[in-house]
Scaffold this motif. Structure first.
Motif, PDB file in Angstrom:
ATOM      1  N   TYR A 311       0.838  -1.196   0.000  1.00 32.90           N
ATOM      2  CA  TYR A 311       0.000   0.000   0.000  1.00 32.90           C
ATOM      3  C   TYR A 311       0.873   1.247   0.000  1.00 32.90           C
ATOM      4  N   ALA A 312       0.416   2.231  -0.779  1.00 30.44           N
ATOM      5  CA  ALA A 312       1.040   3.546  -0.826  1.00 30.44           C
ATOM      6  C   ALA A 312       0.276   4.470   0.115  1.00 30.44           C
ATOM      7  N   LEU A 313       0.981   5.037   1.086  1.00 32.05           N
ATOM      8  CA  LEU A 313       0.355   5.891   2.101  1.00 32.05           C
ATOM      9  C   LEU A 313       0.878   7.314   1.981  1.00 32.05           C
ATOM     10  N   PRO A 314       0.096   8.301   2.435  1.00 33.00           N
ATOM     11  CA  PRO A 314       0.698   9.625   2.609  1.00 33.00           C
ATOM     12  C   PRO A 314       1.932   9.473   3.489  1.00 33.00           C
ATOM     13  N   ARG A 315       3.034  10.068   3.094  1.00 34.57           N
ATOM     14  CA  ARG A 315       4.301   9.785   3.779  1.00 34.57           C
ATOM     15  C   ARG A 315       4.219  10.059   5.273  1.00 34.57           C
ATOM     16  N   GLU A 316       3.472  11.075   5.664  1.00 31.16           N
ATOM     17  CA  GLU A 316       3.405  11.434   7.079  1.00 31.16           C
ATOM     18  C   GLU A 316       2.669  10.388   7.912  1.00 31.16           C
ATOM     19  N   ALA A 317       1.928   9.483   7.258  1.00 32.83           N
ATOM     20  CA  ALA A 317       1.172   8.460   7.991  1.00 32.83           C
ATOM     21  C   ALA A 317       1.908   7.132   8.087  1.00 32.83           C
ATOM     22  N   ALA A 318       3.020   6.994   7.400  1.00 35.72           N
ATOM     23  CA  ALA A 318       3.633   5.679   7.220  1.00 35.72           C
ATOM     24  C   ALA A 318       4.111   5.049   8.519  1.00 35.72           C
ATOM     25  N   THR A 354       0.380   5.413  -7.870  1.00 34.17           N
ATOM     26  CA  THR A 354       0.149   5.354  -6.425  1.00 34.17           C
ATOM     27  C   THR A 354       0.717   6.568  -5.710  1.00 34.17           C
ATOM     28  N   ALA A 355       1.607   7.318  -6.369  1.00 34.91           N
ATOM     29  CA  ALA A 355       2.158   8.560  -5.794  1.00 34.91           C
ATOM     30  C   ALA A 355       1.505   9.803  -6.400  1.00 34.91           C
ATOM     31  N   SER A 356       0.399   9.630  -7.085  1.00 29.85           N
ATOM     32  CA  SER A 356      -0.250  10.762  -7.750  1.00 29.85           C
ATOM     33  C   SER A 356      -0.627  11.855  -6.752  1.00 29.85           C
ATOM     34  N   GLY A 357      -0.007  13.020  -6.903  1.00 29.84           N
ATOM     35  CA  GLY A 357      -0.389  14.191  -6.130  1.00 29.84           C
ATOM     36  C   GLY A 357       0.053  14.223  -4.691  1.00 29.84           C
TER      37      GLY A 357
END
Length: 438
Positions: A311-318, A354-357
């Protein structure tokens, strides 16, 4: 010259969890042969799917219609040093691409960690490596040749058919069959790789700094332990200092594949041994530093077969999600013998990337082939989706179009291009019906 047509026979993916039974398999060697094969199938009312090397874990390439095999649609078409581009046929493997580039003193800026995939399969499913500033393979595309549902050939770039180009860079095989890909390349450079063990608490606390300070940072965490193995890749002025042949074989083949494969097999047969084996695995890989050309640093052999969800997550949530994953594994008493992989990517402008935007961190979970995976993957997926995660298109997940439209702001844009290019769903299958809707 006509495309080679093979008698109907089952097709299986690398992991062995997907089998397809096409009416026929066609192996074109040119764009013209590919176009004719698609037009013929559409005229017969058959679905068409192109397969790569089978490294997707989903049924994204499966069909009971006509299967396009990439084996003959290979090799370079053009090397333009002045423009900084290389064009290759769609069935070219990443191994062949990298070796061709190196022979010309060129390189991609970033890549994933295996080279067995075809370029079309890799870009279509959003294959990525890890990078602070450089994105997935699809973000390095400068042009595409696409065969659409009626056999027409579209040349796509930022200037020519730009709306199709935007969508088709991660197209899931839903818009057409890719015939050729043009990549941005640069003069070959050296990367210094620094691999070293690090405690889970330190990695998660320092994650933002480790990402910011390194061009390419990733780590593996071994469940049931406090052990991680980190890898930092940064450009180097040299000199080259590659891994020795013997020491490289010991680490990459004997330990990472041979011994690890045996440990996985034992863990599958006797689950109670998994925590102890994980502790041994976490201690088996020692620190090392080496410097080499990019593809020899980014990639490594993967001979132990497994199933994977990422899964691709917002980086701050990883890191929050990773800590939740760790707690869930222990709370449920799961026995996980495969490490969890964490990588990053910068935001890009591709609708279904998965990194869109958004700046992204990836969390990938694996299970050795033949080991029951559903309890682990289902629980991990619940954690990832609670953080707005986007599943990797080529890896196992249970998400549908309703969910995905909510996490991809440009989902409707992609759907509109698909409706225009393939209104009769010549390139459809059950997987696309689930993830893209009707």
């Amino acid at each position: 010259m006509t495309a080679t047509t093979r008698a109907s026979r089952p097709w299986r993916n690398w992991a062995g969890n997907v089998t397809a039974h096409p009416v026929r398999t066609v192996a074109p060697a040119t764009t013209e042969e590919l176009s004719a094969a698609v037009a013929r199938a559409a005229g017969e009312g058959l679905k068409v799917k192109a397969t790569g090397s089978g490294h997707s874990f989903t049924t994204v390439a499966a069909t009971d219609g006509v299967l396009i095999c990439p084996d003959r649609l290979t090799g370079p078409l053009a090397v333009d040093r002045a423009a900084g581009t290389v064009t290759v046929r769609a069935g070219t493997t990443l191994r062949e691409l990298n070796r061709t580039l190196s022979a010309h003193g060129l390189s991609l800026a970033n890549m994933g960690d295996i080279m067995e995939q075809t370029v079309s399969g890799a870009v279509s499913t959003g294959t990525h490596g890890t990078g602070r500033d450089s994105g997935a393979i699809a973000a390095q595309i400068r042009g595409l040749e696409l065969v659409t549902a009626d056999g027409s050939v579209l040349t796509c770039s930022a200037r020519e058919n730009p709306e199709v180009f935007a969508a088709a860079r991660v197209g899931l095989g839903a818009l057409g069959v890719i015939a050729a890909v043009t990549f941005a390349v640069e003069p070959e450079f050296l990367l210094m790789a620094r691999e070293e063990p690090m405690a889970f608490g330190r990695v998660t606390e320092d994650f933002d700094a480790l990402v910011a300070e390194n061009e390419h940072f990733e780590f593996f965490w071994f469940p049931h332990t406090d052990s991680c193995v980190t890898k930092r890749n940064n450009r180097s002025a040299g000199p080259a200092a590659p891994i020795g042949r013997v020491s490289g074989w010991v680490t990459d083949e004997l330990v990472s594949n041979g011994v690890f494969g045996a440990a996985c097999a034992l863990g599958r047969a006797v689950p109670a041994t998994v925590p102890g084996l994980a502790r041994l695995s976490g201690r088996a890989l020692s620190a090392r530093t080496y410097t080499d050309i990019p593809y020899k640093v980014f990639t490594s052999p993967r001979r132990v077969r497994f199933l994977e969800m990422e899964y691709a997550l917002p980086r701050e949530a990883a890191m929050t999600a990773l800590r939740e994953l760790r707690a869930m594994i222990e709370r449920r008493g799961l026995r996980i013998g495969f490490p969890v992989e964490v990588r990053t990517a910068p935001a890009d402008d591709i609708p279904l990337s998965t990194a869109s935007g958004r700046d992204t961190a990836y969390i990938a979970v694996h299970m050795y082939r033949g080991t029951p995976h559903r309890p682990y993957f289902t629980a991990a997926e619940q954690i990832m989706t609670a953080h707005g995660g986007r599943p990797h298109w080529g890896k196992l997940h249970s998400r549908d179009a309703a969910y995905l439209a909510g996490v991809y702001p440009r989902f409707g844009e992609f759907a509109a291009v698909r409706d225009r290019l393939d209104p009769h769903r010549v390139f459809g299958n059950d997987y696309l019906r689930r993830v893209l809707g009707e």
